[in-house]
Design a protein around this motif. Structure first.
Motif, mmCIF file in Angstrom:
data_model
loop_
_atom_site.group_PDB
_atom_site.id
_atom_site.type_symbol
_atom_site.label_atom_id
_atom_site.label_comp_id
_atom_site.label_asym_id
_atom_site.label_seq_id
_atom_site.Cartn_x
_atom_site.Cartn_y
_atom_site.Cartn_z
ATOM 1 N N GLY A 26 0.821 -1.207 0.000
ATOM 2 C CA GLY A 26 0.000 0.000 0.000
ATOM 3 C C GLY A 26 0.854 1.256 0.000
ATOM 4 N N GLY A 27 1.962 1.230 0.764
ATOM 5 C CA GLY A 27 2.872 2.365 0.785
ATOM 6 C C GLY A 27 3.574 2.576 -0.543
ATOM 7 N N LEU A 28 3.952 1.477 -1.208
ATOM 8 C CA LEU A 28 4.620 1.601 -2.505
ATOM 9 C C LEU A 28 3.661 2.083 -3.585
ATOM 10 N N LEU A 29 2.449 1.546 -3.566
ATOM 11 C CA LEU A 29 1.481 1.857 -4.615
ATOM 12 C C LEU A 29 0.662 3.114 -4.320
ATOM 13 N N GLY A 30 0.700 3.570 -3.068
ATOM 14 C CA GLY A 30 -0.087 4.750 -2.701
ATOM 15 C C GLY A 30 -1.582 4.474 -2.750
ATOM 16 N N MET A 31 -1.971 3.259 -2.322
ATOM 17 C CA MET A 31 -3.394 2.915 -2.337
ATOM 18 C C MET A 31 -3.737 2.006 -1.181
ATOM 19 N N SER A 32 -5.025 1.861 -0.950
ATOM 20 C CA SER A 32 -5.530 0.982 0.101
ATOM 21 C C SER A 32 -6.083 -0.291 -0.524
ATOM 22 N N PRO A 33 -6.135 -1.364 0.257
ATOM 23 C CA PRO A 33 -6.703 -2.615 -0.261
ATOM 24 C C PRO A 33 -8.162 -2.445 -0.671
ATOM 25 N N SER A 34 -8.555 -3.243 -1.665
ATOM 26 C CA SER A 34 -9.946 -3.238 -2.101
ATOM 27 C C SER A 34 -10.738 -4.374 -1.467
ATOM 28 N N PHE A 35 -10.035 -5.380 -0.916
ATOM 29 C CA PHE A 35 -10.669 -6.522 -0.267
ATOM 30 C C PHE A 35 -9.699 -7.059 0.772
ATOM 31 N N GLU A 36 -10.208 -7.361 1.984
ATOM 32 C CA GLU A 36 -9.325 -7.834 3.051
ATOM 33 C C GLU A 36 -9.941 -8.970 3.845
ATOM 34 N N THR A 37 -9.159 -10.028 4.041
ATOM 35 C CA THR A 37 -9.419 -11.059 5.031
ATOM 36 C C THR A 37 -8.095 -11.205 5.775
ATOM 37 N N PRO A 38 -8.038 -11.949 6.861
ATOM 38 C CA PRO A 38 -6.770 -12.059 7.588
ATOM 39 C C PRO A 38 -5.608 -12.632 6.764
ATOM 40 N N GLY A 39 -5.892 -13.493 5.790
ATOM 41 C CA GLY A 39 -4.807 -14.118 5.036
ATOM 42 C C GLY A 39 -4.797 -13.831 3.559
ATOM 43 N N TYR A 40 -5.756 -13.021 3.075
ATOM 44 C CA TYR A 40 -5.861 -12.738 1.639
ATOM 45 C C TYR A 40 -6.329 -11.305 1.462
ATOM 46 N N ILE A 41 -5.501 -10.482 0.827
ATOM 47 C CA ILE A 41 -5.790 -9.062 0.670
ATOM 48 C C ILE A 41 -5.512 -8.678 -0.778
ATOM 49 N N THR A 42 -6.432 -7.936 -1.381
ATOM 50 C CA THR A 42 -6.236 -7.526 -2.768
ATOM 51 C C THR A 42 -6.219 -6.003 -2.909
ATOM 52 N N PHE A 43 -5.546 -5.583 -3.975
ATOM 53 C CA PHE A 43 -5.528 -4.188 -4.397
ATOM 54 C C PHE A 43 -6.104 -4.153 -5.809
ATOM 55 N N GLY A 44 -7.135 -3.337 -6.016
ATOM 56 C CA GLY A 44 -7.687 -3.149 -7.353
ATOM 57 C C GLY A 44 -6.776 -2.203 -8.116
ATOM 58 N N LEU A 45 -6.167 -2.717 -9.174
ATOM 59 C CA LEU A 45 -5.195 -1.929 -9.932
ATOM 60 C C LEU A 45 -5.807 -1.209 -11.120
ATOM 61 N N GLY A 46 -7.043 -1.511 -11.406
ATOM 62 C CA GLY A 46 -7.721 -0.921 -12.557
ATOM 63 C C GLY A 46 -8.645 -1.969 -13.152
ATOM 64 N N PRO A 47 -9.372 -1.594 -14.172
ATOM 65 C CA PRO A 47 -10.309 -2.553 -14.765
ATOM 66 C C PRO A 47 -9.601 -3.851 -15.182
ATOM 67 N N GLY A 48 -10.042 -4.953 -14.605
ATOM 68 C CA GLY A 48 -9.517 -6.253 -15.003
ATOM 69 C C GLY A 48 -8.190 -6.648 -14.419
ATOM 70 N N ALA A 49 -7.678 -5.937 -13.414
ATOM 71 C CA ALA A 49 -6.369 -6.274 -12.847
ATOM 72 C C ALA A 49 -6.359 -6.063 -11.338
ATOM 73 N N ASP A 50 -5.914 -7.091 -10.620
ATOM 74 C CA ASP A 50 -5.801 -7.019 -9.169
ATOM 75 C C ASP A 50 -4.471 -7.623 -8.730
ATOM 76 N N LEU A 51 -3.959 -7.130 -7.629
ATOM 77 C CA LEU A 51 -2.784 -7.705 -6.974
ATOM 78 C C LEU A 51 -3.271 -8.303 -5.659
ATOM 79 N N ALA A 52 -2.999 -9.599 -5.452
ATOM 80 C CA ALA A 52 -3.435 -10.271 -4.234
ATOM 81 C C ALA A 52 -2.228 -10.691 -3.410
ATOM 82 N N LEU A 53 -2.329 -10.528 -2.106
ATOM 83 C CA LEU A 53 -1.316 -10.973 -1.151
ATOM 84 C C LEU A 53 -1.943 -12.110 -0.367
#
Length: 121
Positions: A22-49
């Protein structure tokens, strides 16, 4: 049907990794659970941890894939991001250099996953 490409990065601690990314991308997660968190990067693209697949990942284990942050700017933008990340004590694996497709550099997250910054092709 809605489709999205999700790039999954395996991490030991998803919430800690989300703070890092989040600090590198300058954004907040779009979806969060304790073990799976995603960032919406734009239409059709997500980064999941995801911390549910592997445990005790070590930065010492070589990684063979990487997440690439493709930017619209040229060399000045790549250098600016490099300086910004270096000031945040991000681990730099390879300083800015010309790789044939433009100026790029390679960093690593706390789990050793590779992150490249490069110009959008």
């Amino acid at each position: 049907m809605t489709r999205s490409v999700v790039s999954i990065v395996y991490v030991n601690d998803a919430p800690a990794a989300a703070v890092f990314y989040g600090g590198l991308l300058g954004m907040s997660p779009s979806f969060e659970t304790p073990g799976y968190i995603t960032f919406g990067l734009g239409p059709g693209a997500d980064l999941a941890l995801w911390s549910g697949q592997f445990e005790d990942l070590s930065p010492d284990v070589p990684r063979t894939s990487e997440v690439c942050l493709a930017i619209d700017g040229g060399p000045d933008e790549v250098n600016a991001i490099f300086e910004q990340w270096r000031s945040k004590d991000v681990t730099i694996l390879h300083e800015p250099h010309d790789a044939g497709f433009g100026l790029t550099f390679l960093a690593a997250d706390p789990d050793g996953n590779r992150i490249r910054v490069a110009p959008r092709g």
